[in-house]
Each structure stands twice: as structure tokens, then as C-alpha cells.
Design an enzyme around this catalytic site. Structure first.
Site, mmCIF file in Angstrom:
data_model
loop_
_atom_site.group_PDB
_atom_site.id
_atom_site.type_symbol
_atom_site.label_atom_id
_atom_site.label_comp_id
_atom_site.label_asym_id
_atom_site.label_seq_id
_atom_site.Cartn_x
_atom_site.Cartn_y
_atom_site.Cartn_z
ATOM 1 N N CYS A 2 0.835 -1.189 0.000
ATOM 2 C CA CYS A 2 0.000 0.000 0.000
ATOM 3 C C CYS A 2 0.881 1.255 0.000
ATOM 4 O O CYS A 2 2.020 1.226 0.441
ATOM 5 C CB CYS A 2 -0.872 0.031 1.240
ATOM 6 S SG CYS A 2 -1.710 -1.511 1.541
ATOM 7 N N ARG A 27 2.578 0.955 -5.934
ATOM 8 C CA ARG A 27 2.687 0.161 -4.701
ATOM 9 C C ARG A 27 1.443 -0.680 -4.434
ATOM 10 O O ARG A 27 1.475 -1.599 -3.613
ATOM 11 C CB ARG A 27 2.925 1.086 -3.504
ATOM 12 C CG ARG A 27 4.236 1.831 -3.577
ATOM 13 C CD ARG A 27 4.400 2.694 -2.360
ATOM 14 N NE ARG A 27 4.625 1.897 -1.176
ATOM 15 C CZ ARG A 27 5.804 1.661 -0.631
ATOM 16 N NH1 ARG A 27 6.872 2.169 -1.173
ATOM 17 N NH2 ARG A 27 5.927 0.932 0.445
ATOM 18 N N TRP A 77 -3.304 -2.355 -1.463
ATOM 19 C CA TRP A 77 -3.052 -3.690 -1.983
ATOM 20 C C TRP A 77 -3.596 -4.623 -0.903
ATOM 21 O O TRP A 77 -3.030 -4.703 0.178
ATOM 22 C CB TRP A 77 -1.549 -3.895 -2.192
ATOM 23 C CG TRP A 77 -1.178 -5.141 -2.906
ATOM 24 C CD1 TRP A 77 -1.028 -5.307 -4.255
ATOM 25 C CD2 TRP A 77 -0.868 -6.416 -2.313
ATOM 26 N NE1 TRP A 77 -0.660 -6.597 -4.536
ATOM 27 C CE2 TRP A 77 -0.563 -7.303 -3.377
ATOM 28 C CE3 TRP A 77 -0.838 -6.903 -1.008
ATOM 29 C CZ2 TRP A 77 -0.220 -8.636 -3.164
ATOM 30 C CZ3 TRP A 77 -0.502 -8.228 -0.794
ATOM 31 C CH2 TRP A 77 -0.200 -9.077 -1.863
ATOM 32 N N ASN A 103 -0.281 1.037 6.346
ATOM 33 C CA ASN A 103 0.429 0.082 5.509
ATOM 34 C C ASN A 103 1.039 -0.933 6.468
ATOM 35 O O ASN A 103 1.688 -0.553 7.438
ATOM 36 C CB ASN A 103 1.532 0.835 4.732
ATOM 37 C CG ASN A 103 2.212 -0.028 3.713
ATOM 38 O OD1 ASN A 103 1.794 -1.157 3.471
ATOM 39 N ND2 ASN A 103 3.251 0.502 3.096
ATOM 40 N N GLY A 104 0.798 -2.230 6.240
ATOM 41 C CA GLY A 104 1.329 -3.253 7.143
ATOM 42 C C GLY A 104 0.217 -4.190 7.572
ATOM 43 O O GLY A 104 -0.854 -4.211 6.960
ATOM 44 N N GLU A 496 14.539 -15.743 -14.669
ATOM 45 C CA GLU A 496 14.121 -14.337 -14.735
ATOM 46 C C GLU A 496 13.258 -14.086 -15.976
ATOM 47 O O GLU A 496 12.258 -13.362 -15.901
ATOM 48 C CB GLU A 496 15.378 -13.442 -14.721
ATOM 49 C CG GLU A 496 15.128 -11.947 -14.798
ATOM 50 C CD GLU A 496 14.269 -11.371 -13.676
ATOM 51 O OE1 GLU A 496 13.956 -12.080 -12.716
ATOM 52 O OE2 GLU A 496 13.897 -10.189 -13.790
ATOM 53 N N LYS A 500 9.466 -12.693 -15.733
ATOM 54 C CA LYS A 500 9.010 -11.457 -16.403
ATOM 55 C C LYS A 500 7.738 -11.737 -17.197
ATOM 56 O O LYS A 500 6.783 -10.987 -17.146
ATOM 57 C CB LYS A 500 10.078 -10.909 -17.358
ATOM 58 C CG LYS A 500 11.281 -10.268 -16.753
ATOM 59 C CD LYS A 500 11.057 -8.960 -16.046
ATOM 60 C CE LYS A 500 10.622 -9.107 -14.636
ATOM 61 N NZ LYS A 500 11.500 -9.145 -13.548
ATOM 62 N N GLU A 503 4.641 -12.506 -14.885
ATOM 63 C CA GLU A 503 4.103 -11.440 -14.041
ATOM 64 C C GLU A 503 3.374 -10.347 -14.821
ATOM 65 O O GLU A 503 2.424 -9.770 -14.324
ATOM 66 C CB GLU A 503 5.138 -10.872 -13.058
ATOM 67 C CG GLU A 503 6.335 -10.200 -13.628
ATOM 68 C CD GLU A 503 7.361 -9.795 -12.557
ATOM 69 O OE1 GLU A 503 7.041 -9.725 -11.367
ATOM 70 O OE2 GLU A 503 8.514 -9.542 -12.947
ATOM 71 N N HIS A 519 13.953 -34.367 -17.052
ATOM 72 C CA HIS A 519 13.499 -35.054 -15.836
ATOM 73 C C HIS A 519 12.045 -34.722 -15.518
ATOM 74 O O HIS A 519 11.676 -34.663 -14.353
ATOM 75 C CB HIS A 519 14.424 -34.699 -14.670
ATOM 76 C CG HIS A 519 15.836 -35.116 -14.931
ATOM 77 N ND1 HIS A 519 16.264 -36.412 -14.805
ATOM 78 C CD2 HIS A 519 16.890 -34.414 -15.394
ATOM 79 C CE1 HIS A 519 17.538 -36.491 -15.139
ATOM 80 N NE2 HIS A 519 17.947 -35.290 -15.511
ATOM 81 N N LYS A 618 4.900 -3.519 -6.102
ATOM 82 C CA LYS A 618 6.325 -3.284 -6.339
ATOM 83 C C LYS A 618 7.156 -3.622 -5.115
ATOM 84 O O LYS A 618 8.238 -4.170 -5.207
ATOM 85 C CB LYS A 618 6.502 -1.807 -6.705
ATOM 86 C CG LYS A 618 7.933 -1.379 -6.974
ATOM 87 C CD LYS A 618 8.415 -1.957 -8.270
ATOM 88 C CE LYS A 618 9.857 -1.613 -8.576
ATOM 89 N NZ LYS A 618 10.422 -2.591 -9.523
HETATM 90 C C1 G6P Z 1 8.112 -7.909 -5.668
HETATM 91 C C2 G6P Z 1 8.311 -7.252 -7.011
HETATM 92 C C3 G6P Z 1 9.490 -7.894 -7.733
HETATM 93 C C4 G6P Z 1 10.727 -7.811 -6.863
HETATM 94 C C5 G6P Z 1 10.494 -8.444 -5.488
HETATM 95 C C6 G6P Z 1 11.641 -8.139 -4.543
HETATM 96 O O1 G6P Z 1 7.686 -9.201 -5.835
HETATM 97 O O2 G6P Z 1 7.140 -7.382 -7.796
HETATM 98 O O3 G6P Z 1 9.726 -7.210 -8.951
HETATM 99 O O4 G6P Z 1 11.768 -8.483 -7.507
HETATM 100 O O5 G6P Z 1 9.320 -7.890 -4.900
HETATM 101 O O6 G6P Z 1 11.686 -6.755 -4.333
HETATM 102 P P1 G6P Z 1 12.950 -5.981 -3.820
HETATM 103 O O7 G6P Z 1 12.514 -4.566 -3.699
HETATM 104 O O8 G6P Z 1 13.324 -6.589 -2.503
HETATM 105 O O9 G6P Z 1 14.030 -6.169 -4.832
#
Ligand code: G6P
Length: 623
Positions: A2, A27, A77, A103-104, A496, A500, A503, A519, A618
């Protein structure tokens, strides 16, 4: 997660709060709300489900909010309770006197709710936040009746303090009360809050993006600290009311860095910013002439680091993938036992942290709850704790014993891109820093530094192929299952690439070591399934070619990231995306870029919201 923004001063709060919310929208974006208290002491609240634009529309409708110079807003969120208007913040107590954004997570909210319900309070949402608003309201009323205001404090401040003593969990909160129409109270434990200090005004936010337009002077609140802000004055204390002298810091990033500019999406902007982000990351650190790596943030620990027996790299999401690249780099270049572990697993498994263990927390935001908790666990067990963090002044950056900032500039797109490549660059520098002090010859180090410094220009060449990648994306974007395969340094890149794609496009994709496919996952391959191989020239090239053959034999469509000028690869592939040749440890920095572009173009072709993918946030500040 949030986002919070709050204002007290002389200006009209509403436009400022909405602008701030838009900057924080990355956020969380399932609902949003705003509360202001006008000059006459009346509270006005609007909430809406959906993006900030929906709230903005609601604010246009009559009756509009009156002008007010005290207010706060929130973008949510969801954790407790579905994304409905009733669950959106701000929440109030049942008298409507107190309003709060949060937030929390309040972990003991159920017990508190029961206690407050027994006292006759009525709740209107399913959130943990409303419980905190109610508790503050309840305590406020009690204190008012008993006339308990301590000199030099406000009743609101006291009620917030008393409530926070009853609360287990994490919070970044802003609280206002219509009986105190010039007072904003904020507090934090586990969720970031930054106070922007302006001319007779304060703007508080959960990250700097909502502040930088107004001031670059900030105070970072620490855990268990709070502030009482009035136009022209503020006081910071612990939640036990012990006064703290605030430390004013200067924000590093400029407003332009938060702007979209000519790009359609932040993610695309950030993919294209990688050359400049890496140049900034290398500046003053990778010295080509002297073949030297200079890392000011860890130099004081050089002895401990060189003697360290074991490194544990930890993070979540993309940061964990960078850690996995780091695992290969550290063993390959620094010759030190290294493991990369999810922070969420590390913190709860009672990890073995022997003498000589260094734990490195990797995090773009520096606020990820699990990574922060892993870092604290490591410190508790006596490890030297380092951070590889992008956001200056973030909690992880402040709690580590030393660290290396990415200097990548703000990353707004939820899907991390430039932070990943800069994390890999920093890990390469860390491995070289250590390797050179141990077994690495000057010539090998020299070659690596030259290679590293060439990466930004090489990425520019990869970016020129964006249109070519777009064509490939258009051809395959309707396929619902993809595989990403690589070996060695390219195994984390495969992970990765798959992350990508899933997500931002909501396509099911898996990344794995190419050899692992046999496997089990090979059973998934059917006619036309896109399989992306990273097959650049290197020690495992021939082995990857064999894996490509295995997929082709089963009808899979082969997309290959290959080395420029490799004509051989074309006969095994349906599509080739070329990247320049690089030393093997540096190849991930190049090979990941086409995969970022592939995910981006697939998401755009599928009409997905690239920068704000569904269900994601994020910065994940709850467990
Ligand atoms: C969330 C984001 C990712 C990010 C991860 C870790 O899941 O959507 O993009 O890699 O958090 O975030 P950080 O800020 O710790 O790199």
C-alpha cells in the site's frame, strides 16, 4: 504494497494528495481513498474501488471536498478483506472523529476486535486497519473523559501511542482527528515512512516518489518512532514519547527520474535505461586503468570479507534471481563457498550461521519484509550483514553493516528490470573485489573490468533489436505455456525470463536448467509450444544445442538468444535474437535484455497493464 501520502501545511491538500497517490500507485492499486479535515473541523472522506483515476472521478462529483490543509490518502493492496469500498482506507473509528491510513498488518487484530466489540463498538469493514482506528478512537475518548493530556503533547498523539502499545505486527500509519484540525500524527514499525520537510508544511509518504516534487529535505522515521506535525513545526519521538532529534537527509533522485517522459510504460523506459543505469553503477567503482574495484561501502570490512568462509545471498523475486547469478560469480571469481537462498525460507529455517559467514541482502526497494527479516535474523546470529540495495536510505540499507548501492535511479515498473542488471553488476564487482584480493591475477581482473565497462554499449546494441523481438512476441503471445531454458550462468536468466513473462502477461512460463527438462518438463512439450533457449557461445554451448534438438524433435518452437555472428544456431531455431559476445560471467547482463523485451511486447500485445500487473505490488512490505 500500500502507499500512504499525508499533508499538513498551508496549501490545499487535495490536489497534492492525489498527485502523490498517482506517484505511489505502483505500490498497490485495488482501491484508494482520501480524508481531509477542513478549517471548521469537519472530516470528509472519499473512497473508491480500482485505480486512482476512479477516486479522481469520485472527487469530481458533487458535493466536492471543501478546501482543507490537512489530509491523507492511501492506495491499497489488499491483505485483510476484499478490495471493496468498505475495506478501502482511510478507516475511521465509529464516532467518525479519528481517521487513519495504514500500511502493514496488525497481527492481533482479531483479539483487539473482540475486545472493542465487547465494549460496544461497531465495525464496518473486514480490515485489520479499522481495528486500529477504533482502538485509537476508544483510547482518545477515554483520555478525553479523564482529561489526561500531558504537557507538550496532544491527545491524539497520546492515544496513538497508547494504541500502538497494544498492537502486534507492522505499520506505517498516518492519523488525523477532527478535534485537532492542525495535527497530523504518523508512526512506523516495519513499514517505511518518510517525512518531507517543506516551508511551514510537511508531506509524509511511504516512499520518496510522492515527496520529491515538493522538497528534497527528508527525515526517515525508524521503527517504533513517530512524529507529530503541525504547520511550521514538528516533533519526533519514540512511541514511548522520548524525544528524538530528527536527522534531515537530502533526497538523491530528481523529479525527472520519476517521470515517464516519451515512453509508453515505465517498464520500457527502465529497460532502455539499463545502459545509463549500469554506467552510474560502475562510475568511480570499476577503474579500468588500475584494474581495480573500489567499493567504499564495504571497504571497512575488507579483512572480514576476504577471510569469510561462506557467503549467503538472499532476496525475493528478481532480486533472488540476481543472487543466483551472484552465487555463480562468487564461486567462479572469488572462490568462496556461496549459496543463494530465498529470504522467506532463510528467516524461518533456523539457519546455520557460523563464524565467518557473510549474509548479503539483495533488494531493489530495500523494504521487502522477508528480506529485511532475513537480514535481522542473520545479524542476530552474528553474521556480517551487507546490503545490495537501490533505494538510498531504505530500511535494509540502514540496517546493514555495509553495502553497495545500485545507483540505478528510481524503478517504478512493478516488473524489475534495470535493478536486476545493476544487481548483477554489483555482484560482479563484489566478486572481483574479493577475487583480486585472493587468487585472481591482475590480467584476469583487467579483462573482467574491461568487459564490464563494455556492457552498457553492448546493451545498447541489444536494445536496437526491440522491433525484432516485438515480431516474435506477436507471433507467440497467444500461447499459454512457455519454457525458458539455460545452463550455468544462464539458468538464473531463464528463471528471470519466465518470471518477467508470467508477471506481466499472465502467461504460464517456467524457467529451469536446460538439463533438468528431461526429468519431467519435457512431457509438457507439444506442437508449437514456445521454448526459449539461452545459447550464447560458451563452455556449455554444445550441450544446449543437444537440448534444443530434444525440444525440436517434439514439435516445440525454438526461440534462441545467441551470440552475434553465430550462423550455426539458425539451423536449430525458429527465431534468433543476437547479443554481443561477452565473457561468460558477464553474459547474463546481455542475455536477460531480450527476455525483458519479449515479456514486455507480449504483455502489450495481450493488452495487459504492463506497469501495474494484477495482484502484484512493487514493494512487498508484508510477509
Ligand atoms: C516484488 C516485485 C518484484 C521484486 C520483489 C523483490 O515481488 O514485484 O519485482 O523483484 O518484490 O523486491 P525488492 O525490492 O526486494 O528487490
Amino acid at each position: 504494497m500500500c502507499g500512504i501520502v499525508a499533508y499538513v501545511g498551508r496549501k490545499i491538500a487535495q490536489p497534492l494528495l492525489i498527485e502523490g497517490l498517482k506517484r505511489l500507485e505502483y505500490r498497490g492499486y485495488d482501491s484508494a481513498g482520501i480524508a481531509v479535515i477542513d478549517q471548521k473541523g469537519a472530516m470528509h472522506i472519499r473512497r473508491a474501488v480500482g485505480r486512482i483515476s476512479v477516486l479522481e472521478d469520485a472527487l469530481q462529483r458533487v458535493p466536492t471536498l471543501p478546501d482543507a490543509s490537512l489530509g491523507m490518502a492511501h492506495t491499497r493492496w489488499a491483505t485483510h478483506g476484499a478490495p471493496t469500498e468498505a475495506n478501502a482506507h482511510p478507516h475511521t473509528d465509529d464516532t467518525g472523529r479519528i481517521a487513519l491510513v495504514h500500511n502493514g498488518i496488525i497481527e492481533n487484530y482479531a483479539a483487539l476486535k473482540k475486545f472493542l466489540t465487547n465494549k460496544g463498538h461497531a465495525f464496518s469493514s473486514q480490515t485489520d486497519t479499522e481495528v486500529l482506528a477504533m482502538l485509537i478512537g476508544d483510547l482518545y475518548a477515554d483520555m478525553q473523559v479523564k482529561n489526561q493530556v500531558l504537557p507538550g503533547t496532544s491527545l491524539l498523539q497520546q492515544a496513538v501511542q497508547a494504541a500502538l502499545h497494544e498492537v502486534d505486527g507492522t505499520y506505517g500509519i498516518a492519523v488525523i482527528c477532527k478535534d485537532e484540525p492542525d495535527t497530523l500524527v504518523v508512526a512506523r514499525k516495519g513499514s517505511p515512512l518518510i517525512i518531507g520537510v517543506g516551508q511551514e508544511e510537511y508531506i509524509v509518504a511511504s516512499d520518496a516518489s510522492a515527496i520529491v516534487e515538493h522538497t528534497t529535505q527528508v527525515v526517515y522515521l525508524n521503527d517504533n518512532e513517530m512524529a507529530v506535525l503541525k504547520p511550521g513545526s514538528f516533533r519526533t519521538t519514540t512511541i514511548n514519547n522520548i524525544t528524538i532529534s530528527p536527522v534531515i537527509s537530502q533526497l538523491e533522485n530528481k523529479l525527472e527520474e520519476y517521470e515517464l517522459g516519451d515512453y509508453e510504460h515505465y517498464m520500457l523506459k527502465e529497460i532502455f535505461e539499463q545502459p545509463s543505469a549500469i554506467r552510474n553503477c560502475l562510475r568511480g567503482r570499476a577503474e579500468q586503468k588500475e584494474s581495480r574495484i573500489v567499493l567504499g561501502g564495504i571497504v571497512d570490512h575488507t579483512r572480514e570479507l576476504v577471510r569469510a568462509k561462506r557467503f549467503i545471498l538472499t532476496g525475493q523475486g528478481t532480486a533472488w534471481h540476481a543472487g543466483l547469478v551472484g552465487d555463480y560469480l562468487m564461486e567462479d571469481l572469488a572462490k568462496v563457498t556461496t549459496e543463494c537462498t530465498y529470504a522467506s525460507e532463510f528467516r524461518y529455517r533456523n539457519p546455520l550461521v557460523e563464524e565467518g559467514t557473510v549474509v548479503v541482502a539483495i533488494s531493489q526497494s530495500g523494504e521487502t519484509a522477508d528480506t529485511l527479516a532475513a537480514l535481522r535474523e542473520a545479524k542476530e546470529k552474528g553474521a556480517l550483514a551487507l546490503g545490495i540495495v537501490n533505494v538510498v536510505g531504505s530500511t535494509i540499507a540502514r540496517e546493514t553493516d555495509g553495502g553497495i548501492y545500485l545507483h540505478a535511479g528510481p524503478e517504478i515498473g512493478v516488473a524489475s528490470t534495470k535493478a536486476f542488471t545493476c544487481q548483477c553488476v554489483v555482484l560482479t564487482m563484489l566478486a572481483l573485489f574479493l577475487g583480486r584480493r585472493k587468487f585472481m591475477s591482475q590480467s584476469v581482473c583487467h579483462e573482467m573490468i574491461d568487459g564490464l565497462c563494455a556492457v552498457p554499449e553492448q546493451i545498447e546494441r541489444v536494445l536496437e533489436q526491440s522491433d525484432h523481438v516485438k515480431q516474435i512476441a506477436r507471433e507467440f503471445c497467444d500461447r499459454e505455456n512457455w519454457l525458458f531454458l539455460g545452463r550455468g550462468y544462464h539458468f538464473p536468466v531463464a528463471l528471470e525470463g519466465a518470471l518477467k513473462l508470467k508477471e506481466i502477461s499472465y502467461i504460464h512460463s517456467e524457467g529451469m536448467p536446460a538439463a533438468e527438462m528431461k526429468h519431467g518438463p519435457i512431457a509438457l512439450i507439444n506442437e508449437g509450444m514456445p521454448v526459449v533457449f539461452i545459447a550464447t557461445k560458451g563452455s556449455q554451448y554444445d550441450k544446449v544445442i543437444s537440448n534444443i534438438e530434444e525440444v525440436r524433435a517434439r514439435g516445440g518452437k525454438i526461440i534462441v538468444v545467441a551470440t552475434e555472428g553465430d550462423t550455426n544456431i539458425h539451423k536449430y531455431s525458429d527465431h534468433v535474437i543476437e547479443v554481443p559476445h561477452a565473457l561468460e560471467p558477464l553474459q547474463p547482463l546481455l542475455s536477460v535484455v531480450p527476455l525483458q523485451l519479449l515479456a514486455y511486447h507480449c504483455a502489450v500485445a495481450r493488452d495487459c497493464n504492463v506497469d501495474k500487473p494484477r495482484n502484484l505490488a512493487k514493494s512487498v512490505t508484508v510477509e
